[in-house]
Design an enzyme around this catalytic site. Structure first.
Site, PDB file in Angstrom:
ATOM      1  N   GLU A   1      -2.645  -9.167   3.506  1.00  0.00           N
ATOM      2  CA  GLU A   1      -2.927  -9.688   4.988  1.00  0.00           C
ATOM      3  C   GLU A   1      -4.363  -9.837   5.224  1.00  0.00           C
ATOM      4  OE1 GLU A   1      -3.753  -5.547   5.450  1.00  0.00           O
ATOM      5  OE2 GLU A   1      -1.893  -6.825   4.485  1.00  0.00           O
TER       6      GLU A   1
ATOM      7  N   HIS B   1      -3.839  -5.214  -0.003  1.00  0.00           N
ATOM      8  CA  HIS B   1      -3.698  -5.671   1.324  1.00  0.00           C
ATOM      9  C   HIS B   1      -3.716  -7.235   1.296  1.00  0.00           C
ATOM     10  CE1 HIS B   1      -3.468  -2.049   3.868  1.00  0.00           C
ATOM     11  NE2 HIS B   1      -4.345  -1.450   2.698  1.00  0.00           N
TER      12      HIS B   1
ATOM     13  N   CYS C   1       0.658  -1.401  -0.061  1.00  0.00           N
ATOM     14  CA  CYS C   1       0.205   0.156   0.001  1.00  0.00           C
ATOM     15  C   CYS C   1       0.763   1.131   0.002  1.00  0.00           C
ATOM     16  CB  CYS C   1      -1.038   0.082   1.131  1.00  0.00           C
ATOM     17  SG  CYS C   1      -2.604   1.104   0.950  1.00  0.00           S
TER      18      CYS C   1
END
Length: 385
Positions: A356, A354, A264
């Site tokens: 994760e 993202h 990001c």
């Protein structure tokens, strides 16, 4: 800036956009006033992770899903130690949360942390307005903060813009800390915290990585003092054009040839480090249903996003940079925005979204494996000089 007391759900509230559009509803969470940049999130779940994501610092988040708060708030899913959004906008808040992990209502949590919100407005109309006009400054006012419309509009128009905002140091840790590897330790990573989400070092720890999380102000000496096998640059808020220190730090890492991964804001920092520009998107990408193509495999992934800025790099050609050849590795299929970069002559890559992905989806989790593969194949001699 936010002032607040406890909201009851019956207190009148008003949302004022900087272009003069006004929505009237009821207070949700704290009562008072707040200012920020109005953005919308398309996720139908994961509101607790959104609220606690430091990348949302100084933003007022509009939820496009009509029902919010159904599962309450638990003590496990937060991405940081506090709520970071400046304000919260929902259509139909849950009257009573229902989930076996719920500990309190979302309304109560917002109030306890002083987050001013508004409910009962047409969030679809507001989202369409932002899509047509772009993200803009906004104020939410409730209780004694409500005045005549002209006075409220003037307050909103005095609020700071997101463009040019240098915010990462405001949300990053002030002291280094370590997230230990789960099971056998295989690698050590220095993670530069520009607004890191808690799930990111967790995903690394699951792969045998000991993560040393460092402040945004960390120097190259701080990074290499932990003897890293790799260096990570996190997500975070603000305008990447202001991030001169992280850019200089990343260039120092690239010069040493240490395996590098950015997410990001970290993707935007890599873009700047390579000599590309950045720019502000009209309304950004936020939510957990954004389609991205990994150009290295051709695979299309459904991904989680939260960004209002992007890298300006050529999509269909290899670029020469001070650190060798670079190319765009991932692209958004909605609008062709750059979603990833990789160097061809050094072990460095990044993505704009993202992987994760708390609360999902998990299509891009392989990127953490790609990072461990880089660290396992790049010899360490000379990297820490």
């Amino acid at each position: 800036m936010t002032t607040s007391t406890r909201g009851t759900g019956k207190v009148p509230a008003v949302l004022v956009l900087e272009d003069g559009r006004i929505f009237r509803g009821r207070a949700y969470g704290a009562v008072g006033e707040t200012f920020g940049e109005a953005v919308f999130s398309t996720g139908m779940t994961g509101y607790q992770e959104t609220l606690t994501d430091p990348s949302y610092h100084r933003q007022v988040v509009v939820m496009t899903a009509p029902h919010v708060g159904n599962t309450g708030v638990n003590d496990e899913d937060a991405e940081s130690k506090r709520i970071w959004v400046s304000g919260y906008v929902v259509r139909d808040p849950a009257r009573t949360p229902s989930n076996w992990r719920s500990r309190r209502s979302l309304d109560d949590e917002l109030a306890a942390q002083g987050v001013v919100g508004i409910s009962g407005i047409d969030t679809r109309a507001l989202t369409r307005h932002l899509r047509e006009r772009g993200a803009m400054r906004v104020g939410i006012f409730s209780g004694d903060a409500v005045r005549d419309d002209a006075a409220l509009l003037a307050r909103v128009q005095e609020a700071p813009q997101m463009a040019g905002a240098d915010l990462s140091a405001e949300v990053a840790t002030t002291e280094p800390y370590v997230v230990p590897a789960i099971g056998e330790k295989k690698f050590t990573v220095a993670a530069v915290d520009l607004g890191i989400k808690g799930m990111t070092p967790q995903r690394m720890a699951e792969r045998g990585i000991e993560v040393h999380v460092l402040p945004a102000t960390a120097t190259v000496e701080d990074v290499y003092a932990v003897e890293p096998d790799g260096v990570f640059f996190s997500n975070g808020p603000g305008d990447p054009a202001t991030a001169d220190h992280p850019v200089a730090l990343m260039r120092a890492v690239l010069e040493r040839g240490t395996p590098l991964f950015g997410i990001c804001f970290g993707n935007q920092i890599l873009g700047r480090a390579l000599g590309f520009g950045t720019y502000k998107l009209k309304y950004g990408h936020r939510g957990i249903n954004q389609p991205v193509q990994d150009r290295t495999t051709g695979k299309v992934e459904v991904t989680a996003h939260n960004h209002g800025f992007a890298v300006d790099a050529p999509l269909d050609e290899v670029s020469d940079t001070p650190f060798g050849r670079a190319e765009v590795s991932h692209v958004c299929l909605n609008d062709n925005v750059v979603e990833g970069l990789q160097l061809l002559d050094k072990p460095a890559f990044s993505v704009q979204y993202h992987p994760e992905a708390a609360a999902g989806p998990h299509d891009a989790a392989y990127l953490f494996d790609r990072f461990t593969s880089l660290m396992s194949t790049v010899p360490m001699e000379g990297q820490r000089a």
